[in-house]
Design a protein around this motif. Structure first.
Motif, PDB file in Angstrom:
ATOM      1  N   GLN A 163      11.227  31.759  62.023  1.00  0.00           N
ATOM      2  CA  GLN A 163      12.287  30.758  61.863  1.00  0.00           C
ATOM      3  C   GLN A 163      13.300  31.242  60.829  1.00  0.00           C
ATOM      4  N   LEU A 164      14.563  31.072  61.182  1.00  0.00           N
ATOM      5  CA  LEU A 164      15.659  31.459  60.313  1.00  0.00           C
ATOM      6  C   LEU A 164      16.566  30.256  60.129  1.00  0.00           C
ATOM      7  N   THR A 165      17.474  30.331  59.163  1.00  0.00           N
ATOM      8  CA  THR A 165      18.371  29.207  58.891  1.00  0.00           C
ATOM      9  C   THR A 165      19.829  29.650  59.003  1.00  0.00           C
ATOM     10  N   ALA A 166      20.665  28.687  59.380  1.00  0.00           N
ATOM     11  CA  ALA A 166      22.116  28.914  59.480  1.00  0.00           C
ATOM     12  C   ALA A 166      22.808  27.607  59.155  1.00  0.00           C
ATOM     13  N   THR A 167      24.113  27.654  58.941  1.00  0.00           N
ATOM     14  CA  THR A 167      24.913  26.467  58.649  1.00  0.00           C
ATOM     15  C   THR A 167      25.778  26.165  59.864  1.00  0.00           C
ATOM     16  N   LEU A 168      25.768  24.868  60.279  1.00  0.00           N
ATOM     17  CA  LEU A 168      26.508  24.460  61.474  1.00  0.00           C
ATOM     18  C   LEU A 168      27.407  23.278  61.153  1.00  0.00           C
ATOM     19  N   SER A 169      28.641  23.303  61.745  1.00  0.00           N
ATOM     20  CA  SER A 169      29.558  22.182  61.609  1.00  0.00           C
ATOM     21  C   SER A 169      30.395  22.068  62.872  1.00  0.00           C
ATOM     22  N   VAL A 170      30.832  20.800  63.202  1.00  0.00           N
ATOM     23  CA  VAL A 170      31.677  20.533  64.363  1.00  0.00           C
ATOM     24  C   VAL A 170      32.812  19.628  63.919  1.00  0.00           C
ATOM     25  N   SER A 171      34.088  20.067  64.146  1.00  0.00           N
ATOM     26  CA  SER A 171      35.236  19.321  63.648  1.00  0.00           C
ATOM     27  C   SER A 171      36.350  19.290  64.694  1.00  0.00           C
ATOM     28  N   ALA A 172      37.020  18.119  64.765  1.00  0.00           N
ATOM     29  CA  ALA A 172      38.204  17.940  65.613  1.00  0.00           C
ATOM     30  C   ALA A 172      39.368  17.425  64.785  1.00  0.00           C
ATOM     31  N   ALA A 173      39.428  17.851  63.511  1.00  0.00           N
ATOM     32  CA  ALA A 173      40.442  17.355  62.577  1.00  0.00           C
ATOM     33  C   ALA A 173      41.851  17.754  62.986  1.00  0.00           C
ATOM     34  N   THR A 174      42.021  18.805  63.740  1.00  0.00           N
ATOM     35  CA  THR A 174      43.369  19.234  64.137  1.00  0.00           C
ATOM     36  C   THR A 174      44.045  18.205  65.044  1.00  0.00           C
ATOM     37  N   ILE A 175      43.252  17.374  65.722  1.00  0.00           N
ATOM     38  CA  ILE A 175      43.848  16.351  66.595  1.00  0.00           C
ATOM     39  C   ILE A 175      44.643  15.346  65.769  1.00  0.00           C
ATOM     40  N   LEU A 176      44.216  15.105  64.550  1.00  0.00           N
ATOM     41  CA  LEU A 176      44.899  14.137  63.686  1.00  0.00           C
ATOM     42  C   LEU A 176      46.328  14.573  63.399  1.00  0.00           C
ATOM     43  N   ASP A 177      46.583  15.863  63.433  1.00  0.00           N
ATOM     44  CA  ASP A 177      47.936  16.377  63.208  1.00  0.00           C
ATOM     45  C   ASP A 177      48.753  16.454  64.492  1.00  0.00           C
ATOM     46  N   ASN A 178      48.140  16.070  65.612  1.00  0.00           N
ATOM     47  CA  ASN A 178      48.824  16.149  66.904  1.00  0.00           C
ATOM     48  C   ASN A 178      48.590  14.875  67.723  1.00  0.00           C
ATOM     49  N   PHE A 180      42.162  20.045  76.903  1.00  0.00           N
ATOM     50  CA  PHE A 180      43.408  19.469  77.415  1.00  0.00           C
ATOM     51  C   PHE A 180      43.619  18.012  76.999  1.00  0.00           C
ATOM     52  N   ASP A 181      42.720  17.456  76.172  1.00  0.00           N
ATOM     53  CA  ASP A 181      42.950  16.087  75.684  1.00  0.00           C
ATOM     54  C   ASP A 181      44.102  16.045  74.687  1.00  0.00           C
ATOM     55  N   ALA A 182      44.451  17.161  74.102  1.00  0.00           N
ATOM     56  CA  ALA A 182      45.555  17.223  73.149  1.00  0.00           C
ATOM     57  C   ALA A 182      46.561  18.285  73.579  1.00  0.00           C
ATOM     58  N   GLY A 183      46.840  18.309  74.842  1.00  0.00           N
ATOM     59  CA  GLY A 183      47.818  19.270  75.354  1.00  0.00           C
ATOM     60  C   GLY A 183      47.155  20.365  76.183  1.00  0.00           C
ATOM     61  N   GLU A 184      47.987  21.117  76.874  1.00  0.00           N
ATOM     62  CA  GLU A 184      47.477  22.153  77.781  1.00  0.00           C
ATOM     63  C   GLU A 184      46.927  23.362  77.057  1.00  0.00           C
ATOM     64  N   LEU A 185      47.137  23.471  75.767  1.00  0.00           N
ATOM     65  CA  LEU A 185      46.611  24.594  74.980  1.00  0.00           C
ATOM     66  C   LEU A 185      45.449  24.181  74.095  1.00  0.00           C
ATOM     67  N   SER A 186      44.849  23.048  74.372  1.00  0.00           N
ATOM     68  CA  SER A 186      43.783  22.522  73.506  1.00  0.00           C
ATOM     69  C   SER A 186      42.412  22.808  74.100  1.00  0.00           C
ATOM     70  N   GLY A 187      41.403  22.849  73.241  1.00  0.00           N
ATOM     71  CA  GLY A 187      40.020  23.101  73.651  1.00  0.00           C
ATOM     72  C   GLY A 187      39.164  23.470  72.455  1.00  0.00           C
ATOM     73  N   TYR A 203      38.178  22.257  67.070  1.00  0.00           N
ATOM     74  CA  TYR A 203      39.029  21.905  68.209  1.00  0.00           C
ATOM     75  C   TYR A 203      40.451  22.375  67.901  1.00  0.00           C
ATOM     76  N   THR A 204      41.018  23.153  68.835  1.00  0.00           N
ATOM     77  CA  THR A 204      42.377  23.672  68.665  1.00  0.00           C
ATOM     78  C   THR A 204      43.337  22.952  69.595  1.00  0.00           C
ATOM     79  N   CYS A 205      44.554  22.740  69.104  1.00  0.00           N
ATOM     80  CA  CYS A 205      45.605  22.139  69.927  1.00  0.00           C
ATOM     81  C   CYS A 205      46.690  23.149  70.316  1.00  0.00           C
ATOM     82  N   ASP A 206      46.544  24.406  69.847  1.00  0.00           N
ATOM     83  CA  ASP A 206      47.577  25.417  70.096  1.00  0.00           C
ATOM     84  C   ASP A 206      46.969  26.791  70.362  1.00  0.00           C
ATOM     85  N   LEU A 207      45.967  26.825  71.203  1.00  0.00           N
ATOM     86  CA  LEU A 207      45.344  28.083  71.627  1.00  0.00           C
ATOM     87  C   LEU A 207      44.853  28.921  70.443  1.00  0.00           C
ATOM     88  N   GLY A 208      44.353  28.240  69.411  1.00  0.00           N
ATOM     89  CA  GLY A 208      43.761  28.937  68.271  1.00  0.00           C
ATOM     90  C   GLY A 208      44.712  29.203  67.132  1.00  0.00           C
TER      91      GLY A 208
END
Length: 329
Positions: A190-205, A274-281, A310-315
């Motif tokens: 068993q090994l350990t790693a740090t994980l996070s999931v964020s969609a904060a960029t949507i707030l700016d778009n 595509f929830d925040a534009g065609e360049l989002s994902g 989550y990106t709104c501008d293809l990274g």
């Protein structure tokens, strides 16, 4: 008076007959009689006869006299004419002396002038121009093929070699992809790693965000706070994300993409591409680096830091434009 006129006429006719038979043993060429340069010559019958024998070479006299004899002359006359043109004899047969003592304009001593027009056949030098055109085409053809071959080689060198799953070469110092079919998971380690999931960029778009998804968007944009997780040796980034989302009952949808040999994350917490534009994902990075291959092919090591964003501008807005094939700004 009439008798005197008749006698004078008979005398003139007799003189002309004597002149004809004395100096007319051979027929003159009409071309030479018409020659203005020959007609103007007046030769003394006694004084110049000897001079012509010295100036005219025997070979030239023979050549001219033999070419001027026409078929109308009899064999006996031609024989006499040739005998009279020997080197030691005088050239008097070529002269017609008039009763007044002047030579008739019948002497032809310059046959060389008639052969000069043959020199006009020299324009054979003009075909040389055709030879010069041949090397010109060869010279122009050589520089055409050489640059083409050089350009072709440089273009092939600049093209990066991709693997069978269309993956560009991995930067030096970064882990290379490992196919999930070849990976070996050891659940005893068993090994350990740090994980996070964020969609904060949507707030700016929010102006381009799907308003029907407002209720699933967290107020701060954080879906899964950064925290340490446990994984087994040989597992991939996708394996860790899938297990933690199931454990925390967070929605997640994905699909396998055979052409890239990896699972593609379509949506997390009901926030889809595509929830925040065609360049989002959704994109992922490990230790601050956005890999240029799928999460199913990235094998984790102990202590790695995994961030799903989550990106709104293809990274471009999250610093992962290089991973999508662009240039980082």
């Amino acid at each position: 008076m009439n008798k005197k006129k008749w006698l004078t006429a008979i005398l003139i006719i007799g003189v002309l007959a004597i002149a004809f038979f004395w100096g007319g043993d051979y027929q003159k060429s009409p071309n030479k009689v018409a020659n203005s340069s020959v007609e103007t010559q007046v030769i003394e019958p006694e004084n110049t006869a000897s001079a012509t024998n010295d100036d005219v070479e025997p070979t030239e006299a023979i050549a001219t006299e033999t070419t001027e004899i026409t078929p109308s002359a009899t064999p006996s006359e031609t024989a006499k004419l040739i005998e009279t043109l020997k080197p030691n004899e005088s050239a008097t047969p070529t002269e017609a002396v008039t009763p007044t003592g002047t030579a008739a304009p019948t002497e032809v001593v310059t046959p060389v002038a008639t052969t000069k027009p043959a020199a006009t056949k020299q324009p054979t030098a003009t075909p040389k121009a055709a030879k010069t055109s041949v090397p010109e085409t060869k010279a122009t053809a050589k520089p055409v093929t050489k640059p083409d071959s050089k350009v072709a080689t440089t273009e092939t060198k600049q093209e990066p070699k991709k693997d069978k799953f269309l993956t560009d070469p991995v930067p030096s110092g970064k882990p290379k992809p490992v196919e999930w079919q070849d990976a070996t998971v050891d659940k005893k380690k068993q090994l350990t790693a740090t994980l996070s999931v964020s969609a904060a960029t949507i707030l700016d778009n929010m102006d381009i965000f799907n308003q029907d998804k407002l209720e699933v968007l967290p107020a701060d944009g954080i879906i899964y706070k950064a925290q340490k997780v446990t994984f087994y040796e040989g597992e991939s980034v996708f394996d860790v994300l899938l297990r933690e989302m199931k454990k925390n009952k967070i929605h997640m949808e994905f699909s396998m993409t055979p052409i890239y040999n990896s699972n593609y994350i379509e949506g997390i917490n009901n926030l889809y591409e595509f929830d925040a534009g065609e360049l989002s994902g959704w994109m992922y990075k490990v230790n601050g680096w956005f890999p240029n291959y799928g999460s199913s092919r990235y094998v984790l090591k102990d202590g790695d830091v995994i961030d799903w964003v989550y990106t709104c501008d293809l990274g471009r807005d999250v610093g992962g434009y290089v991973a999508t094939g662009g240039a980082q700004k």
